[in-house]
Design a protein around this motif. Structure first.
Motif, PDB file in Angstrom:
ATOM      1  N   SER A  76      79.586 130.363 -45.925  1.00 54.70           N
ATOM      2  CA  SER A  76      79.104 129.394 -44.934  1.00 54.70           C
ATOM      3  C   SER A  76      79.178 130.017 -43.551  1.00 54.70           C
ATOM      4  O   SER A  76      80.131 130.729 -43.236  1.00 54.70           O
ATOM      5  CB  SER A  76      79.975 128.134 -44.932  1.00 54.70           C
ATOM      6  N   GLY A  77      78.202 129.679 -42.727  1.00 55.89           N
ATOM      7  CA  GLY A  77      78.165 130.207 -41.371  1.00 55.89           C
ATOM      8  C   GLY A  77      78.804 129.284 -40.352  1.00 55.89           C
ATOM      9  O   GLY A  77      78.699 129.523 -39.144  1.00 55.89           O
ATOM     10  N   CYS A  78      79.483 128.227 -40.817  1.00 52.51           N
ATOM     11  CA  CYS A  78      80.276 127.375 -39.919  1.00 52.51           C
ATOM     12  C   CYS A  78      81.118 126.448 -40.763  1.00 52.51           C
ATOM     13  O   CYS A  78      80.966 126.391 -41.986  1.00 52.51           O
ATOM     14  CB  CYS A  78      79.405 126.583 -38.936  1.00 52.51           C
ATOM     15  N   ILE A  79      81.989 125.686 -40.112  1.00 49.12           N
ATOM     16  CA  ILE A  79      82.926 124.851 -40.866  1.00 49.12           C
ATOM     17  C   ILE A  79      82.253 123.685 -41.566  1.00 49.12           C
ATOM     18  O   ILE A  79      82.890 123.019 -42.378  1.00 49.12           O
ATOM     19  CB  ILE A  79      84.067 124.315 -39.968  1.00 49.12           C
ATOM     20  N   HIS A 101      85.132 131.096 -55.723  1.00 45.11           N
ATOM     21  CA  HIS A 101      86.299 131.872 -56.161  1.00 45.11           C
ATOM     22  C   HIS A 101      86.752 132.737 -54.979  1.00 45.11           C
ATOM     23  O   HIS A 101      87.933 132.858 -54.688  1.00 45.11           O
ATOM     24  CB  HIS A 101      85.953 132.771 -57.349  1.00 45.11           C
ATOM     25  N   ILE A 102      85.750 133.315 -54.326  1.00 46.68           N
ATOM     26  CA  ILE A 102      85.960 133.928 -53.017  1.00 46.68           C
ATOM     27  C   ILE A 102      85.058 133.171 -52.042  1.00 46.68           C
ATOM     28  O   ILE A 102      83.839 133.129 -52.231  1.00 46.68           O
ATOM     29  CB  ILE A 102      85.601 135.425 -53.011  1.00 46.68           C
ATOM     30  N   GLY A 103      85.665 132.548 -51.058  1.00 44.89           N
ATOM     31  CA  GLY A 103      84.883 131.846 -50.049  1.00 44.89           C
ATOM     32  C   GLY A 103      84.906 132.639 -48.748  1.00 44.89           C
ATOM     33  O   GLY A 103      85.925 133.257 -48.408  1.00 44.89           O
ATOM     34  N   ILE A 104      83.766 132.649 -48.070  1.00 45.02           N
ATOM     35  CA  ILE A 104      83.693 133.363 -46.790  1.00 45.02           C
ATOM     36  C   ILE A 104      83.172 132.385 -45.740  1.00 45.02           C
ATOM     37  O   ILE A 104      82.132 131.751 -45.943  1.00 45.02           O
ATOM     38  CB  ILE A 104      82.787 134.601 -46.896  1.00 45.02           C
ATOM     39  N   LEU A 105      83.918 132.259 -44.660  1.00 46.62           N
ATOM     40  CA  LEU A 105      83.546 131.342 -43.580  1.00 46.62           C
ATOM     41  C   LEU A 105      83.322 132.147 -42.313  1.00 46.62           C
ATOM     42  O   LEU A 105      84.247 132.820 -41.838  1.00 46.62           O
ATOM     43  CB  LEU A 105      84.669 130.311 -43.372  1.00 46.62           C
ATOM     44  N   GLY A 106      82.113 132.067 -41.776  1.00 50.73           N
ATOM     45  CA  GLY A 106      81.775 132.792 -40.556  1.00 50.73           C
ATOM     46  C   GLY A 106      82.105 131.968 -39.324  1.00 50.73           C
ATOM     47  O   GLY A 106      81.700 130.815 -39.211  1.00 50.73           O
ATOM     48  N   GLU A 156      81.343 137.647 -34.141  1.00 47.96           N
ATOM     49  CA  GLU A 156      81.331 137.062 -35.478  1.00 47.96           C
ATOM     50  C   GLU A 156      82.576 137.516 -36.247  1.00 47.96           C
ATOM     51  O   GLU A 156      82.904 138.702 -36.246  1.00 47.96           O
ATOM     52  CB  GLU A 156      80.077 137.492 -36.243  1.00 47.96           C
ATOM     53  N   ASN A 157      83.214 136.546 -36.890  1.00 51.36           N
ATOM     54  CA  ASN A 157      84.463 136.824 -37.591  1.00 51.36           C
ATOM     55  C   ASN A 157      84.449 136.032 -38.899  1.00 51.36           C
ATOM     56  O   ASN A 157      83.972 134.904 -38.937  1.00 51.36           O
ATOM     57  CB  ASN A 157      85.635 136.376 -36.693  1.00 51.36           C
ATOM     58  N   TYR A 158      84.976 136.648 -39.968  1.00 49.90           N
ATOM     59  CA  TYR A 158      84.822 136.042 -41.291  1.00 49.90           C
ATOM     60  C   TYR A 158      86.179 135.828 -41.954  1.00 49.90           C
ATOM     61  O   TYR A 158      86.916 136.784 -42.194  1.00 49.90           O
ATOM     62  CB  TYR A 158      83.917 136.928 -42.156  1.00 49.90           C
ATOM     63  N   GLN A 159      86.464 134.546 -42.246  1.00 44.85           N
ATOM     64  CA  GLN A 159      87.702 134.190 -42.943  1.00 44.85           C
ATOM     65  C   GLN A 159      87.458 134.172 -44.451  1.00 44.85           C
ATOM     66  O   GLN A 159      86.411 133.717 -44.898  1.00 44.85           O
ATOM     67  CB  GLN A 159      88.145 132.786 -42.542  1.00 44.85           C
ATOM     68  N   GLY A 179      94.276 134.705 -44.949  1.00 47.57           N
ATOM     69  CA  GLY A 179      94.922 135.237 -43.753  1.00 47.57           C
ATOM     70  C   GLY A 179      93.922 135.344 -42.622  1.00 47.57           C
ATOM     71  O   GLY A 179      92.884 134.672 -42.642  1.00 47.57           O
ATOM     72  N   PRO A 180      94.206 136.175 -41.642  1.00 48.58           N
ATOM     73  CA  PRO A 180      93.287 136.320 -40.504  1.00 48.58           C
ATOM     74  C   PRO A 180      91.902 136.796 -40.942  1.00 48.58           C
ATOM     75  O   PRO A 180      91.759 137.460 -41.972  1.00 48.58           O
ATOM     76  CB  PRO A 180      93.972 137.389 -39.637  1.00 48.58           C
ATOM     77  N   GLY A 181      90.910 136.476 -40.131  1.00 46.38           N
ATOM     78  CA  GLY A 181      89.535 136.844 -40.461  1.00 46.38           C
ATOM     79  C   GLY A 181      89.251 138.324 -40.220  1.00 46.38           C
ATOM     80  O   GLY A 181      90.068 139.062 -39.659  1.00 46.38           O
ATOM     81  N   PHE A 182      88.056 138.729 -40.675  1.00 48.36           N
ATOM     82  CA  PHE A 182      87.608 140.118 -40.540  1.00 48.36           C
ATOM     83  C   PHE A 182      86.329 140.168 -39.711  1.00 48.36           C
ATOM     84  O   PHE A 182      85.505 139.254 -39.776  1.00 48.36           O
ATOM     85  CB  PHE A 182      87.317 140.716 -41.921  1.00 48.36           C
ATOM     86  N   SER A 183      86.156 141.250 -39.005  1.00 47.84           N
ATOM     87  CA  SER A 183      84.873 141.467 -38.340  1.00 47.84           C
ATOM     88  C   SER A 183      83.825 141.739 -39.424  1.00 47.84           C
ATOM     89  O   SER A 183      84.174 142.057 -40.569  1.00 47.84           O
ATOM     90  CB  SER A 183      84.967 142.670 -37.402  1.00 47.84           C
TER      91      SER A 183
END
Lengths: 552, 100
Positions: free
Chosen positions: A449-452, A462-467, A474-477, A495-499
C-alpha cells in the motif's frame, strides 16, 4: 449471470442523463466545484494527481465478454489504452476528461455497467469469492446473495449518507478467498443440518486502524439475511461517529460500543425490519438465483491435455480445481514480471473476452488480487487456451508466488498516497526472478500500500509493505505474518522502515532467512513464520541492530 | 533562522484534469518552468484566492513549496515532482506532453 431488467436499464439511463446535465452545468460555470464534487463522487469520478479517475464497479467481480469489451472500449476510446483492476474488484480509468465522462457512462450502460456508489459514504461494490460458482470447495454460490445486496443497496434512500463508506464481502466457501474478515460486513455461507445459513462478521477493516471482523452471529437463516444486514447498517447509521472521519467506520463503532450491545441493538432493529420486508427479499433472491444457474457443462470432453513442461508449470500455478471434474478454473496473471500489477491494456481485455467467449461459457471474473479468472474452462481446452494466452503475453505462471503482488496505484496516481507502490512491486517481481529464487520461495503473498488507507491490503499480506513519507523521502515499513483468508490476521510491524533502495536487499535477506529456517521445501513462508515467530526474521532484516546488541 | 518563502500555485484543469501552474502572464500554464514563484505570503495567498474564484477553469488550487534549479522553478517535495512529471510506470501525463 445477472442481466439487467428494463427497470435497471431505465434507472441507469435516467441516472446517466442526470449526471450529463450536472457535468454540463459544471462546465458552463453554473455549478462550483464545491457543489459538483459530491455529485461527481456519487458517480465514481475522482480527481487524482494527474487527471480525473473513473472507478467502475464490477459487481462481485463477475463480467461477461461483452462487458469486458466495453471496458476495453473505454480504455481505447477515452483513456490511454489501459485500465487498472483494483482490490475491490473494480476497474479504474486514470485519464478521462470531464467532458467525456457522460459518454463513457453511456457506453458502460450499454453493457450493463456503471460507476454508482464506487465512492462516497454509501454501501460500495459488493465483493465475492472470484471462484464463485466454480470452486470445488464451495457450499453455495455467493453471487445471488451479493446481487441481492447490490440491488438493495443501490440508491437506498436511507443509506446514501452513512457516517463513512461501507464494504460488504461474501464467500460461499470455507476457504475464504474474499477477505471477508476485513470488511464492514463479511458473510460466510455455512451449512448446518442440511440448511444453508450465514456466519456474519462485523467490524473488519484495514486502513489506519486495522481490525479483524468479529462474529456477530454464527448461523443466520437465509430468510433473515437481508433484514439483518439492513438492521446492522441502520444501527451503524444512527450510532456511528460523524465527528471524526478517522473514527467513523463501523469497526470503531463496534470497538467503542461492544459486540454484545451492537448485537442487542441489531436484534431489536431486526424485528421491525423483518416485518417490513414481508418476504419480498426472498422472492427476489429466488428470481436472482435463476440468473446464476450453472452453465451447460460439457460432460463429454474430459480428455486431459498433453502436457509440455511449460503447460505443466502453468497448470500447477494458475489452474484451480473445479466443481465439475471435466472443468478447470484458470487464473490469468495480470502481474507479468515488470508490469504494473492489475493493469490490463484494451487489447489484453479483448483477448480475454475472446477467450471467455470461445472456451469459457462467456464468463470472466476479476479477483481482489488483481488478476482475471476464466472460471469455466473445459480441461480439454487447456492446451489451446494456454497457447492463446501465451501468444498474447498473458501466460505468466506466477499465481500465489512472490511476483503475484497486490499493489495499490500509490503515488504514481493517487492523491492520497504518501509513497509509490508500483515501482516497488515491479522491482520485487523482476529481482527475485532474476536471482532465481521465485520458484524456490514458492507460495507467498506480498501486498503493498502507498499509504495507511491500505488499499493494497498490506496488513493481511504474509509480507506487507507500507509506503510512507518520512521527512520528504519515500520510506517503506514491513509487516510480517498477516493473512487474508479464513485464518485472517493482521501483520506485525517488523521495525523501522527502509528507503526504496534498501527495501529490496532487506526483502532478500528476509527471504533467504526463510529458506534457511523452513522445515522442508513444502513449508510455506507463512507457516514458517507462525512456527518460529518474528525474531529470526527481524534479525535478518536488521543485521546491524543485532550486531550492536551483541557489541553492547 | 527563517526559511525563505518560495511557493508556486498549482491546480488541475477543470476540463482535462491536467496539472497546471499559475504563470507570470496571469494564466494557467502546463509547464512548471512558466510558473510564478511567490516570495511573500500575502501575494501568494491573494493569488490562491483568485484561483478559487476561477472555478470555471481549475479545480483544487493550492500552494506548493518551490526550489530554484538551473532550468527554473521546481517542486521541493517528491509528490509534486510526480505531479510535474507524470506516473513512473508509463510515459503519460506531462512526460507524454513533453515528448509530443
Amino acid at each position: 449471470m445477472y442481466r439487467y431488467t428494463e427497470f435497471d436499464e431505465n434507472f441507469l439511463r435516467a441516472r446517466n442523463a442526470q449526471f450529463r446535465a450536472q457535468v454540463a452545468r459544471r462546465l458552463s460555470g453554473e455549478l462550483t466545484e464545491d457543489e459538483f464534487k459530491p455529485l461527481r463522487l456519487m458517480n465514481g469520478l475522482y480527481l487524482q494527481l494527474h487527471a480525473y479517475m473513473l472507478r467502475v464497479a464490477i459487481p462481485y467481480g463477475t463480467l461477461n465478454s461483452a462487458q469486458m469489451r466495453g471496458l476495453a472500449r473505454v480504455a481505447r476510446q477515452w483513456d490511454k489504452g489501459y485500465g487498472h483492476f483494483t482490490t475491490r474488484q473494480n476497474i479504474q480509468f486514470n485519464w478521462p476528461k470531464l467532458e467525456d465522462v457522460p459518454d463513457i457512462l453511456d457506453a458502460l450502460a450499454e453493457v450493463g455497467l456503471h460507476a454508482i456508489q464506487t465512492s462516497g459514504n454509501t454501501v460500495r461494490n459488493v465483493t465475492a469469492d472470484h471462484f464463485a460458482g466454480a470452486a470445488a470447495d464451495e457450499i453455495a454460490d455467493p453471487r445471488p446473495v451479493a446481487e441481492l445486496i447490490r440491488q438493495w443497496s443501490t440508491d437506498h434512500p436511507e443509506f446514501q449518507f452513512l457516517p463513512r463508506k461501507f464494504k460488504i464481502a461474501v464467500t460461499g466457501s470455507p476457504n475464504d478467498r474474499a477477505v471477508t474478515a476485513a470488511h464492514d460486513i463479511g458473510l460466510r455461507i455455512v451449512a448446518r443440518d442440511g440448511e444453508i445459513g450465514y456466519q456474519v462478521l462485523v467490524g473488519g477493516g484495514l486502513g489506519r486502524t486495522p481490525m479483524i471482523g468479529k462474529v456477530l452471529v454464527e448461523f443466520l437463516p437465509e430468510t433473515d439475511l437481508l433484514p439483518y444486514i439492513e438492521a446492522i447498517v441502520a444501527v451503524y447509521n444512527l450510532i456511528g461517529r460523524r465527528d471524526n472521519k478517522y473514527k467513523a467506520r463501523i469497526k470503531i463503532t463496534l470497538h467503542e460500543t461492544g459486540l454484545d450491545e451492537i448485537k442487542r441493538l441489531v436484534e431489536e432493529e431486526l424485528i421491525a425490519r423483518r416485518a417490513a420486508f414481508k418476504g419480498v427479499d426472498q422472492r427476489l433472491l429466488e428470481e436472482i438465483r435463476g440468473h446464476f444457474a450453472p452453465p451447460d457443462f460439457n460432460t463429454g470432453g474430459n480428455s486431459a491435455p498433453t502436457l509440455s513442461p511449460a503447460l505443466r508449470a502453468f497448470i500447477d500455478s494458475n489452474v484451480t480445481a473445479h466443481r465439475h471434474t471435466n472443468y478447470a478454473i484458470v487464473t490469468v496473471s495480470m502481474k507479468s514480471h515488470g508490469a504494473t500489477p492489475g493493469d490490463a491494456t484494451a487489447t489484453q481485455m479483448e483477448v480475454l473476452a475472446d477467450l471467455a467467449e470461445t472456451y469459457g461459457h462467456d464468463e470472466l471474473r476479476i479477483s481482489h488480487e488483481q488478476n482475471v479468472i476464466l472460471p469455466y474452462i473445459p480441461r480439454s481446452a487447456l492446451s489451446d487456451l494456454y497457447q492463446r494466452l501465451k501468444a498474447a503475453g498473458l501466460a505468466t505462471a506466477n499465481i500465489g508466488k512472490i511476483s503475484d503482488i497486490i499493489a495499490c496505484p500509490g503515488m504514481d496516481y493517487c492523491a492520497l498516497a504518501t509513497a509509490r507502490s508500483i515501482p516497488i512491486a515491479k522491482e520485487i517481481a523482476t529481482h527475485f526472478r532474476d536471482i532465481g529464487l521465485e520458484e524456490e520461495i514458492g507460495a507467498l503473498k506480498i501486498k503493498i500500500s502507498g499509504c495507511i488507507n491500505a488499499c493494497g491490503h498490506h496488513h493481511v499480506g504474509h509480507i506487507g509493505i507500507l509506503g510512507l513519507d518520512r521527512a520528504g523521502v519515500e520510506n517503506y515499513q514491513i509487516t510480517l505474518g498477516g493473512d487474508h483468508n479464513e485464518a485472517a490476521a493482521i501483520g506485525e510491524r517488523a521495525g523501522p522502515g527502509f528507503s526504496a533502495d534498501a527495501l529490496i536487499p532487506a526483502l532478500e535477506r528476509l527471504l533467504r532467512a526463510y529458506l534457511t529456517l523452513r522445515d522442508g521445501v513444502d513449508e510455506p513462508f507463512i507457516t514458517t513464520y507462525r512456527r518460529v515467530g518474528l525474531d529470526p526474521f527481524k534479525a535478518a532484516l536488521y543485521p546491524q541492530e543485532g550486531a550492536q546488541d551483541v557489541a553492547a | 533562522m527563517s526559511r525563505d518563502y518560495s511557493k508556486i500555485l498549482t491546480a488541475n484543469d477543470l476540463r482535462l484534469g491536467d496539472v497546471v501552474y499559475w504563470a507570470a502572464d496571469q494564466r494557467w500554464a502546463q509547464a512548471i518552468t512558466d510558473a510564478v514563484v511567490f516570495s511573500d505570503i500575502a501575494t501568494a495567498e491573494a493569488a490562491l484566492a483568485t484561483a478559487f474564484a476561477q472555478s470555471d477553469l481549475v479545480v483544487g488550487p493550492y500552494l506548493i513549496d518551490a526550489i530554484t534549479t538551473e532550468t527554473g522553478p521546481a517542486p521541493a517535495h517528491f509528490r509534486e515532482a510526480f505531479r510535474m512529471r507524470g506516473p513512473s510506470n508509463y510515459p503519460h501525463g506531462k512526460q507524454e506532453q513533453a515528448q509530443g
